[in-house]
Design a protein around this motif. Structure first.
Motif, mmCIF file in Angstrom:
data_model
loop_
_atom_site.group_PDB
_atom_site.id
_atom_site.type_symbol
_atom_site.label_atom_id
_atom_site.label_comp_id
_atom_site.label_asym_id
_atom_site.label_seq_id
_atom_site.Cartn_x
_atom_site.Cartn_y
_atom_site.Cartn_z
ATOM 1 N N SER A 1 -62.983 7.349 -61.850
ATOM 2 C CA SER A 1 -62.423 8.497 -61.147
ATOM 3 C C SER A 1 -63.059 8.626 -59.773
ATOM 4 C CB SER A 1 -62.645 9.780 -61.947
ATOM 5 O OG SER A 1 -64.029 9.979 -62.197
ATOM 6 N N THR A 2 -62.323 9.204 -58.858
ATOM 7 C CA THR A 2 -62.820 9.419 -57.509
ATOM 8 C C THR A 2 -63.052 10.907 -57.280
ATOM 9 O OG1 THR A 2 -60.618 9.693 -56.521
ATOM 10 C CG2 THR A 2 -61.451 7.445 -56.739
ATOM 11 N N THR A 3 -63.717 11.234 -56.201
ATOM 12 C CA THR A 3 -64.031 12.633 -55.925
ATOM 13 C C THR A 3 -62.792 13.474 -55.638
ATOM 14 O OG1 THR A 3 -64.406 12.070 -53.601
ATOM 15 C CG2 THR A 3 -66.330 12.088 -55.063
ATOM 16 N N ASP A 4 -61.682 12.820 -55.303
ATOM 17 C CA ASP A 4 -60.456 13.576 -55.013
ATOM 18 C C ASP A 4 -59.470 13.555 -56.182
ATOM 19 O OD1 ASP A 4 -59.716 10.948 -54.850
ATOM 20 O OD2 ASP A 4 -58.838 11.072 -52.847
ATOM 21 N N GLY A 5 -59.967 13.232 -57.401
ATOM 22 C CA GLY A 5 -59.146 13.355 -58.596
ATOM 23 C C GLY A 5 -58.232 12.184 -58.889
ATOM 24 N N ARG A 6 -58.447 11.061 -58.215
ATOM 25 C CA ARG A 6 -57.624 9.881 -58.488
ATOM 26 C C ARG A 6 -58.353 8.966 -59.464
ATOM 27 N NH1 ARG A 6 -56.333 7.053 -53.029
ATOM 28 N NH2 ARG A 6 -58.589 7.314 -52.814
ATOM 29 N N PHE A 7 -57.609 7.998 -60.015
ATOM 30 C CA PHE A 7 -58.172 7.028 -60.946
ATOM 31 C C PHE A 7 -57.879 5.626 -60.416
ATOM 32 C CE2 PHE A 7 -56.984 10.882 -63.201
ATOM 33 C CZ PHE A 7 -58.199 11.244 -63.768
ATOM 34 N N ILE A 8 -58.920 4.791 -60.414
ATOM 35 C CA ILE A 8 -58.801 3.478 -59.783
ATOM 36 C C ILE A 8 -59.281 2.393 -60.731
ATOM 37 C CG2 ILE A 8 -59.622 2.024 -57.878
ATOM 38 C CD1 ILE A 8 -59.828 4.479 -56.161
ATOM 39 N N ASP A 9 -58.562 1.294 -60.776
ATOM 40 C CA ASP A 9 -58.991 0.071 -61.452
ATOM 41 C C ASP A 9 -58.762 -1.098 -60.501
ATOM 42 O OD1 ASP A 9 -59.562 -1.678 -63.975
ATOM 43 O OD2 ASP A 9 -57.661 -2.442 -63.152
ATOM 44 N N ASP A 10 -59.847 -1.813 -60.203
ATOM 45 C CA ASP A 10 -59.765 -2.986 -59.333
ATOM 46 C C ASP A 10 -59.069 -2.667 -58.012
ATOM 47 O OD1 ASP A 10 -60.315 -5.624 -58.702
ATOM 48 O OD2 ASP A 10 -58.452 -6.399 -59.558
ATOM 49 N N GLY A 11 -59.381 -1.506 -57.456
ATOM 50 C CA GLY A 11 -58.846 -1.131 -56.155
ATOM 51 C C GLY A 11 -57.456 -0.526 -56.169
ATOM 52 N N VAL A 12 -56.814 -0.480 -57.332
ATOM 53 C CA VAL A 12 -55.450 0.062 -57.439
ATOM 54 C C VAL A 12 -55.521 1.489 -57.963
ATOM 55 C CG1 VAL A 12 -53.169 -0.191 -58.498
ATOM 56 C CG2 VAL A 12 -54.480 -2.225 -57.825
ATOM 57 N N VAL A 13 -54.791 2.394 -57.313
ATOM 58 C CA VAL A 13 -54.776 3.803 -57.710
ATOM 59 C C VAL A 13 -53.733 4.029 -58.800
ATOM 60 C CG1 VAL A 13 -54.342 6.161 -56.923
ATOM 61 C CG2 VAL A 13 -55.548 4.550 -55.431
ATOM 62 N N TRP A 14 -54.125 4.788 -59.822
ATOM 63 C CA TRP A 14 -53.236 5.129 -60.926
ATOM 64 C C TRP A 14 -53.064 6.647 -61.004
ATOM 65 C CZ3 TRP A 14 -51.370 1.626 -64.857
ATOM 66 C CH2 TRP A 14 -51.758 0.295 -64.649
ATOM 67 N N ASN A 15 -51.889 7.080 -61.408
ATOM 68 C CA ASN A 15 -51.592 8.486 -61.619
ATOM 69 C C ASN A 15 -51.953 8.837 -63.064
ATOM 70 O OD1 ASN A 15 -50.130 10.911 -62.361
ATOM 71 N ND2 ASN A 15 -48.969 10.697 -60.456
#
Length: 319
Positions: free
Chosen positions: A269-283
């Motif tokens: 998770s990122t500080t702005d509420g996103r989720f990332i795997d291997d540089g790709v953002v997921w909803n």
């Protein structure tokens, strides 16, 4: 399990001929149960408070399948079930009974009775059988509207009456703008006694979770694990687990808690509420990646901690 008749049968009327449209009369932050149909469908909790069951169909792969969208206000439990039992399509109504403060549904074809939070048949022809959960989620009307441009929302029933609209067991005309369980949701107590302001309400024997903590319950095979929303939040908003031999990922987003099958991803998770795997953002709400990949939503039960514990045990929670 304590089963008791509380109000007359059908005093809270199920919706058996639902109508849908693009517009909703409520607020942007109202909760809606979302079914990934074609087109997507939203069922506002504001309407379900007065009806508790919607007998409907949804389109999956070009085939219309009968489902029941169910909601127990006392348990905060939102669950969508198949309406096919032993290859027979059934229609559910509100029995007026509670089992451990949970809605007891009945099917009109056999008058068998079903505990809503577990899907277990507790009496009648189908006793011992269990309903199949359909993947669905709770989110806000604003999120649904923004993510589903072709989505439809359940419409109010003209002239309907419900026990939930009155001060006693007699059904009264519904004013859908009102929220009959607002005080209950804001209170510390739980169960029917708390809703009715009775002094003989239930007690809670644990201090690590509040009784009305929102939990997302996942059952795969004989394994069951409930994910309390605040514990997933404390883990950074994303949890990787294994339930019944299946790898799962649970996200907490600004609009709810969501669970998917995990195909080997390691989300951060990122500080702005996103989720990332291997540089790709997921909803985290939809399970869709920026590059078009999509996770498979799990059939889950969204409910309060006390209801999940009633159906399982003290240790059936993610820690």
């Amino acid at each position: 399990m304590n089963v008791r008749q509380v109000i007359p049968r059908d005093a809270i009327p199920s919706i058996d001929d639902p109508t849908f449209g693009p517009d909703y009369f409520g607020d942007d932050n109202d909760d809606v149960i979302v079914l990934d149909s074609t087109p997507p469908k939203a069922y506002p909790v504001r309407i379900l408070d007065y009806h508790e069951i919607v007998n409907d169909e949804y389109n999956r792969g070009g085939t219309a399948e009968p489902v029941a969208v169910t909601w127990c206000p006392l348990c905060g439990s939102a669950i969508v079930y198949e309406r096919t039992v032993d290859r027979q399509t059934v229609t559910f109504g509100v029995s007026g009974k509670l089992a451990d403060d949970d809605l007891v549904m009945y099917d009109r074809e056999t008058e068998s009775e079903w505990k809503q939070s577990s899907g277990n048949c507790i009496a009648g022809k189908f006793a011992g059988q269990r309903l199949t959960v359909i993947p669905a989620t709770i989110t806000t009307w604003e999120t649904f509207r923004n993510q589903s441009s072709d989505g439809l929302v359940l419409q109010p029933v003209d002239g309907a009456q419900s026990e939930a609209a009155g001060d006693d067991d007699t059904p009264s005309p519904i004013e859908y703008e009102k929220k009959p369980y607002a005080e209950y949701f804001a209170s510390d107590g739980f169960g029917l006694g708390a809703h009715r302001g009775s002094s003989d309400g239930r007690t809670w024997q644990r201090d690590d979770l509040d009784p009305k903590t929102v939990v997302l319950g996942i059952e795969i095979g004989d394994d069951a694990l409930g994910f309390p929303l605040p514990r997933v939040e404390s883990a950074g908003g994303v949890v990787h687990e294994t339930v019944g031999g299946t790898d799962v990922v649970v996200f907490v987003t600004s609009d709810g808690i969501h669970a998917f099958r995990n195909s080997g991803y390691a989300f951060e998770s990122t500080t702005d509420g996103r989720f990332i795997d291997d540089g790709v953002v997921w909803n985290g709400t939809t399970g869709i990646a920026a590059d078009g990949r999509k996770l498979s939503r799990l059939p889950a039960r969204r409910l309060f901690a006390f209801a999940w514990q009633d159906d399982h045990d003290l240790d059936a929670f993610y820690t």
